[in-house]
Design a protein around this motif. Structure first.
Motif, PDB file in Angstrom:
ATOM      1  N   ILE A 256      28.874 -43.894  37.170  1.00 57.63           N
ATOM      2  CA  ILE A 256      30.191 -44.380  36.745  1.00 57.63           C
ATOM      3  C   ILE A 256      31.278 -43.851  37.680  1.00 57.63           C
ATOM      4  O   ILE A 256      32.157 -44.601  38.125  1.00 57.63           O
ATOM      5  CB  ILE A 256      30.483 -43.967  35.291  1.00 57.63           C
ATOM      6  CG1 ILE A 256      29.484 -44.631  34.344  1.00 57.63           C
ATOM      7  CG2 ILE A 256      31.911 -44.342  34.892  1.00 57.63           C
ATOM      8  CD1 ILE A 256      29.493 -44.072  32.936  1.00 57.63           C
ATOM      9  N   TYR A 257      31.207 -42.564  37.986  1.00 52.65           N
ATOM     10  CA  TYR A 257      32.196 -41.980  38.911  1.00 52.65           C
ATOM     11  C   TYR A 257      32.108 -42.643  40.289  1.00 52.65           C
ATOM     12  O   TYR A 257      33.132 -42.904  40.935  1.00 52.65           O
ATOM     13  CB  TYR A 257      31.966 -40.477  39.041  1.00 52.65           C
ATOM     14  CG  TYR A 257      32.530 -39.654  37.905  1.00 52.65           C
ATOM     15  CD1 TYR A 257      33.826 -39.862  37.443  1.00 52.65           C
ATOM     16  CD2 TYR A 257      31.770 -38.647  37.305  1.00 52.65           C
ATOM     17  CE1 TYR A 257      34.350 -39.108  36.401  1.00 52.65           C
ATOM     18  CE2 TYR A 257      32.286 -37.886  36.261  1.00 52.65           C
ATOM     19  CZ  TYR A 257      33.581 -38.120  35.816  1.00 52.65           C
ATOM     20  OH  TYR A 257      34.092 -37.366  34.788  1.00 52.65           O
TER      21      TYR A 257
ATOM     22  N   ASN B 278      31.090 -45.713  40.970  1.00 52.37           N
ATOM     23  CA  ASN B 278      31.677 -47.046  40.866  1.00 52.37           C
ATOM     24  C   ASN B 278      33.200 -46.979  40.815  1.00 52.37           C
ATOM     25  O   ASN B 278      33.885 -47.897  41.247  1.00 52.37           O
ATOM     26  CB  ASN B 278      31.149 -47.758  39.614  1.00 52.37           C
ATOM     27  CG  ASN B 278      29.670 -48.084  39.718  1.00 52.37           C
ATOM     28  OD1 ASN B 278      29.114 -48.110  40.813  1.00 52.37           O
ATOM     29  ND2 ASN B 278      29.028 -48.313  38.586  1.00 52.37           N
ATOM     30  N   GLN B 279      33.703 -45.875  40.282  1.00 57.90           N
ATOM     31  CA  GLN B 279      35.147 -45.672  40.192  1.00 57.90           C
ATOM     32  C   GLN B 279      35.736 -45.233  41.533  1.00 57.90           C
ATOM     33  O   GLN B 279      36.951 -45.241  41.725  1.00 57.90           O
ATOM     34  CB  GLN B 279      35.413 -44.599  39.120  1.00 57.90           C
ATOM     35  CG  GLN B 279      36.820 -44.537  38.591  1.00 57.90           C
ATOM     36  CD  GLN B 279      36.947 -43.486  37.499  1.00 57.90           C
ATOM     37  OE1 GLN B 279      36.082 -42.641  37.329  1.00 57.90           O
ATOM     38  NE2 GLN B 279      38.025 -43.543  36.744  1.00 57.90           N
TER      39      GLN B 279
ATOM     40  N   ARG C 113      26.579 -40.686  34.378  1.00 58.29           N
ATOM     41  CA  ARG C 113      27.992 -40.379  34.596  1.00 58.29           C
ATOM     42  C   ARG C 113      28.324 -40.384  36.089  1.00 58.29           C
ATOM     43  O   ARG C 113      29.400 -40.832  36.501  1.00 58.29           O
ATOM     44  CB  ARG C 113      28.364 -39.035  33.967  1.00 58.29           C
ATOM     45  CG  ARG C 113      29.877 -38.809  33.925  1.00 58.29           C
ATOM     46  CD  ARG C 113      30.267 -37.660  33.027  1.00 58.29           C
ATOM     47  NE  ARG C 113      29.828 -36.364  33.561  1.00 58.29           N
ATOM     48  CZ  ARG C 113      30.075 -35.206  32.971  1.00 58.29           C
ATOM     49  NH1 ARG C 113      30.746 -35.168  31.831  1.00 58.29           N
ATOM     50  NH2 ARG C 113      29.651 -34.072  33.507  1.00 58.29           N
TER      51      ARG C 113
ATOM     52  N   ALA D  83      33.990 -45.683  29.613  1.00 58.72           N
ATOM     53  CA  ALA D  83      32.586 -45.420  29.933  1.00 58.72           C
ATOM     54  C   ALA D  83      32.320 -43.922  30.010  1.00 58.72           C
ATOM     55  O   ALA D  83      31.294 -43.431  29.514  1.00 58.72           O
ATOM     56  CB  ALA D  83      32.211 -46.097  31.258  1.00 58.72           C
TER      57      ALA D  83
ATOM     58  N   ARG E 170      27.084 -47.793  30.179  1.00 56.83           N
ATOM     59  CA  ARG E 170      26.657 -48.703  31.245  1.00 56.83           C
ATOM     60  C   ARG E 170      27.422 -50.029  31.162  1.00 56.83           C
ATOM     61  O   ARG E 170      27.880 -50.569  32.176  1.00 56.83           O
ATOM     62  CB  ARG E 170      25.159 -48.934  31.072  1.00 56.83           C
ATOM     63  CG  ARG E 170      24.447 -49.515  32.249  1.00 56.83           C
ATOM     64  CD  ARG E 170      22.986 -49.595  31.894  1.00 56.83           C
ATOM     65  NE  ARG E 170      22.143 -49.899  33.013  1.00 56.83           N
ATOM     66  CZ  ARG E 170      20.830 -50.018  32.915  1.00 56.83           C
ATOM     67  NH1 ARG E 170      20.246 -49.824  31.763  1.00 56.83           N
ATOM     68  NH2 ARG E 170      20.107 -50.301  33.973  1.00 56.83           N
TER      69      ARG E 170
ATOM     70  N   ASN F 120      34.362 -52.500  34.345  1.00 52.72           N
ATOM     71  CA  ASN F 120      35.351 -51.674  35.051  1.00 52.72           C
ATOM     72  C   ASN F 120      36.248 -50.887  34.095  1.00 52.72           C
ATOM     73  O   ASN F 120      37.369 -50.509  34.449  1.00 52.72           O
ATOM     74  CB  ASN F 120      36.215 -52.542  35.983  1.00 52.72           C
ATOM     75  CG  ASN F 120      35.393 -53.115  37.130  1.00 52.72           C
ATOM     76  OD1 ASN F 120      34.534 -52.440  37.681  1.00 52.72           O
ATOM     77  ND2 ASN F 120      35.640 -54.378  37.456  1.00 52.72           N
TER      78      ASN F 120
ATOM     79  N   SER G  30      31.137 -49.628  32.063  1.00 52.24           N
ATOM     80  CA  SER G  30      31.290 -49.472  33.505  1.00 52.24           C
ATOM     81  C   SER G  30      31.241 -50.828  34.200  1.00 52.24           C
ATOM     82  O   SER G  30      31.978 -51.070  35.153  1.00 52.24           O
ATOM     83  CB  SER G  30      30.199 -48.545  34.042  1.00 52.24           C
ATOM     84  OG  SER G  30      30.329 -48.373  35.437  1.00 52.24           O
TER      85      SER G  30
ATOM     86  N   HIS H 274      36.214 -47.767  33.235  1.00 45.73           N
ATOM     87  CA  HIS H 274      35.552 -46.522  33.616  1.00 45.73           C
ATOM     88  C   HIS H 274      35.913 -45.349  32.705  1.00 45.73           C
ATOM     89  O   HIS H 274      35.046 -44.515  32.398  1.00 45.73           O
ATOM     90  CB  HIS H 274      35.896 -46.189  35.070  1.00 45.73           C
ATOM     91  CG  HIS H 274      35.438 -47.233  36.042  1.00 45.73           C
ATOM     92  ND1 HIS H 274      34.111 -47.570  36.194  1.00 45.73           N
ATOM     93  CD2 HIS H 274      36.140 -48.027  36.900  1.00 45.73           C
ATOM     94  CE1 HIS H 274      34.010 -48.516  37.115  1.00 45.73           C
ATOM     95  NE2 HIS H 274      35.219 -48.813  37.559  1.00 45.73           N
TER      96      HIS H 274
END
Length: 715
Positions: free
Chosen positions: A532-533, A535-536, A529, A508, A497, A503, A500, A505
């Motif tokens: 995170i994906y 946010n990516q 997860r 993370a 967390r 940034n 992430s 990623h």
């Protein structure tokens, strides 16, 4: 016939002689040792009282040990990237620095620590290191105060042992080194105890005012200290001279109230509601007393901690209206008391469990795990004293001193009232550390008096040995320790967390993959997860992980909703609608799912369906601005600009600060060729969103049209 009794008598006499010989030998060996120990302690007492300058050395050594840990952990993510409670404190400190002294709502957590952080950040810049150094210095002062308090009740060598024990208690240093308020409450409470120990019938009234002020400050850090304040109020009334009891008690109480009052005034100005200090008491009580309570922290069912950390949105959704802060707290109290009335036996067992957990040697984590921290940082392993040792010896000391309870009344009262104030809610070790200094005092007494007495005298060893065995057995950490795999899973999840948020990623993903290796059957691993994906920007992988989480547990409305959001982001509208529909099936009052159903149908140009779901949102919450805005925009697209204007103006009436309503209203006025009205709406929009260059260009075009119309209208 008479030989047997004579043999038996001889045998008994032989046993008696052997016992006497053993005891005499034991005393001949142990007495010199006891005398040497006694002489050593007497000499130490003399040196400690002859010169107090060594207290500076105690302060310096304690600070140095804590500083080494702070430096060793300076780059740790749990320090550099605050989450949850630490994030709240840091964010509030930043708001204060930005000049936002009155918030939009009552304080949810104690306000004293965020104001401390704001001062630190204002002086040193946003330096977490500066805050941590000041905090461990405060912790070092607490060590010295522990000595000073103990020396008023016990011999100086006992007081020194208590202070050394506290300075070597690793968990205390661990929590002092985080952006959390425990160190502050502990320091203030020890100052209070020190001042209370010096009270006599001749004490002047200013001292009671000072003690009351400090109690108020401590309550602004953590309000549960008010339970001890009530006990102290009664103690002052009975301990003072007859003629001045009421004056002293009144001065103390008034000082407490006046110190707390700024928080109460702030809360009223922020929410037009009476909240004494914080609004979190109700939900914390529910967490510890409900059908899902286990004694430790766990968010209520239906709460998405990432979006609703204060749990207020859930209450508003359940009640179908906005609630005040006091109503919010009252709602959770009512839910908890309803459970208690319906399940008295279960509640009794729960209280017993929480009591056992509180008086247990295990350091129960909530956010950060001391166990993981100790493995990661060698300095914490050097600080070898643990809570089990402090607790076991402390309880023995308290038991043996019960016959003189009046002399130690304030220490007993502090431990018991503070313990009860935690047990009534839920257990976590970072709340519990505030009783550690007082337990160290009782522990030192047991270590230097009761234990040696048991060692040097067989006659005095049986009872202490029995008590010690019972206490050690029933407080051993293994009784309530979380499985190591679970602790590591939590740690990897928290690390992912934090990474992430920076940034980072890829790192993370590596962390959350480690969590999945431990618990591939936990939906939370896949959910984290997926976040995170997302946010990516990798929505397809996010979709895959949301799908995996829902296979494990399909009855997660917020996950169904997030699944729908990712599907809609890649224009998979039909599957997105299916996910939203499942979300509202599980949670019929999930406003954002209804709202996004409307948005998705609008994107598909199925305007009737879109209008249906926006109206459903308004039915659930008549003051939900976005629904009115979306409904207005949809009606405009469907060719009904008059009704569109009606709903957009209603959105502006509910929330004049919501910019999109003005922009959509301007577009509808353009559609109706109402240039002046469109320009007015765009001007209001740009006052809220001045960076929107497209809107600026549109406003210039509208103003150009208005100027040309004005010229044509001139004779």
């Amino acid at each position: 016939m008479y030989a047997q009794p004579r043999l038996s008598a001889v045998f008994r006499q032989e046993i008696s002689l052997r016992r006497a010989f053993t005891l005499n030998y034991f005393h001949s060996v142990m007495n010199p040792v006891q005398e040497r120990v006694s002489t050593f302690l007497d000499n130490l007492d003399h040196k400690l009282t002859a010169n107090r300058r060594w207290l500076l050395a105690l302060l310096a050594v304690s600070f140095l040990l804590k500083l080494l840990y702070v430096l060793q952990s300076a780059d740790s993510l749990h320090v550099t990237v605050p989450i949850m409670d630490s994030e709240y404190y840091e964010g509030m400190a930043q708001e204060i620095l930005d000049g936002r002294l009155i918030r939009d709502e009552a304080f949810f957590m104690g306000p004293l620590y965020p104001y401390f952080l704001a001062v630190v950040f204002g002086v040193f810049g946003k330096s977490i290191m500066a805050a941590r150094i000041l905090q461990i210095f405060g912790g070092s002062i607490t060590v010295v105060l522990t000595y000073l308090i103990a020396s008023r009740l016990f011999r100086p060598s006992t007081a020194l042992a208590a202070a050394v024990m506290l300075s070597l208690y690793g968990a205390m240093t661990f929590y002092e080194g985080q952006l959390l308020m425990m160190w502050m409450g502990t320091l203030i409470n020890m100052v209070v105890l020190y001042l209370l120990m010096g009270i006599s019938k001749e004490t002047r009234i200013w001292r009671y005012v000072l003690i009351g002020f400090l109690f108020g400050l401590s309550a602004l850090a953590r309000a549960n200290i008010l339970a001890f304040a009530l006990v102290v109020l009664g103690w002052i009334a009975f301990a003072s001279g007859r003629g001045r009891r009421l004056a002293r008690a009144g001065a103390f109480a008034a000082a407490v109230i006046v110190t707390i009052m700024p928080a109460t005034i702030h809360n009223y100005l922020a929410s037009r509601d009476f909240v004494l200090i914080t609004s979190n008491a109700g939900v914390n009580f529910y967490i510890g007393n409900s059908d899902q309570a286990t004694g430790i922290f766990y968010p209520p069912k239906g709460v998405n901690m990432g979006e609703d950390a204060g749990f207020k949105t859930l209450v508003e959704k359940i009640l179908g209206r906005e609630v005040s802060d006091s109503e919010f707290s009252r709602y959770w109290f009512n839910e908890a008391f309803e459970f208690i009335r319906a399940n008295p036996g279960r509640e009794a067992r729960l209280l017993l469990r929480k009591t056992a957990m509180f008086f247990n040697g295990y350091e129960m984590p909530q956010i950060e795990s001391y166990e993981v921290g100790r493995d990661r940082h060698s300095l914490l392993r050097i600080l070898f004293v643990n809570f089990w040792a402090i607790l076991s010896l402390g309880l023995i000391g308290m038991i043996y001193l019960l016959r003189d309870w009046k002399k130690y009344f304030l220490l007993y009262a502090y431990v018991l009232t503070y313990s009860l104030s935690i047990i009534l809610f839920f257990i976590t070790s970072r709340y519990r550390v505030q009783i550690a200094p007082v337990l160290c005092i009782f522990s030192a007494h047991a270590l230097l008096l009761i234990v040696p007495r048991a060692i040097f005298s067989i006659k005095h060893s049986v009872v202490p040995l029995i008590i010690f065995s019972i206490v050690v057995t029933f407080t051993r950490p293994e009784l309530f320790a979380l499985p190591r795999r679970d602790v590591e899973w939590r740690e990897h999840t928290h690390q992912a967390r934090r990474l992430s948020r920076q940034n980072k990623h890829e790192q993370a993903i590596e962390e959350i993959n480690k969590a999945l290796e431990i618990h591939s059957d936990y939906p939370d691993s896949y959910i984290q997860r997926a976040i995170i994906y997302k946010n990516q920007g990798n929505h397809f992988k996010a979709i895959s992980d949301y799908s995996s989480a829902l296979k494990i547990n399909p009855n997660l409305p917020t996950v169904q909703y997030d699944f729908g959001q990712s599907l809609r982001a890649v224009k998979m509208y039909e599957p997105a609608i299916e996910a939203y529909l499942k979300a509202v099936e599980i949670d019929p009052k999930m406003i954002k799912a209804h709202n996004n159903l409307g948005i998705t149908y609008r994107q598909l140009k199925q305007y009737e369906k879109a209008v249906e779901y926006f109206k459903k949102v308004i039915e659930i919450n008549p003051r939900y601005t976005k629904a009115y805005n979306n409904l207005g925009a949809t009606l405009a697209e469907a060719g009904d600009p008059d009704r569109a204007i009606e709903f957009l103006e209603r959105a502006i009436e509910i929330d004049p600060g919501y910019a999109n309503s003005y922009k959509n209203l301007a577009m509808v006025h353009v559609q109706k060729q109402q240039v002046r009205a469109a320009a007015d709406a765009l001007e209001k929009y740009l006052a809220l969103e001045p960076q929107d260059t497209h809107a600026q260009n549109m406003l210039e075009q509208l103003m150009s049209v208005l100027r040309s119309d004005t010229l044509r209208a001139q004779p």
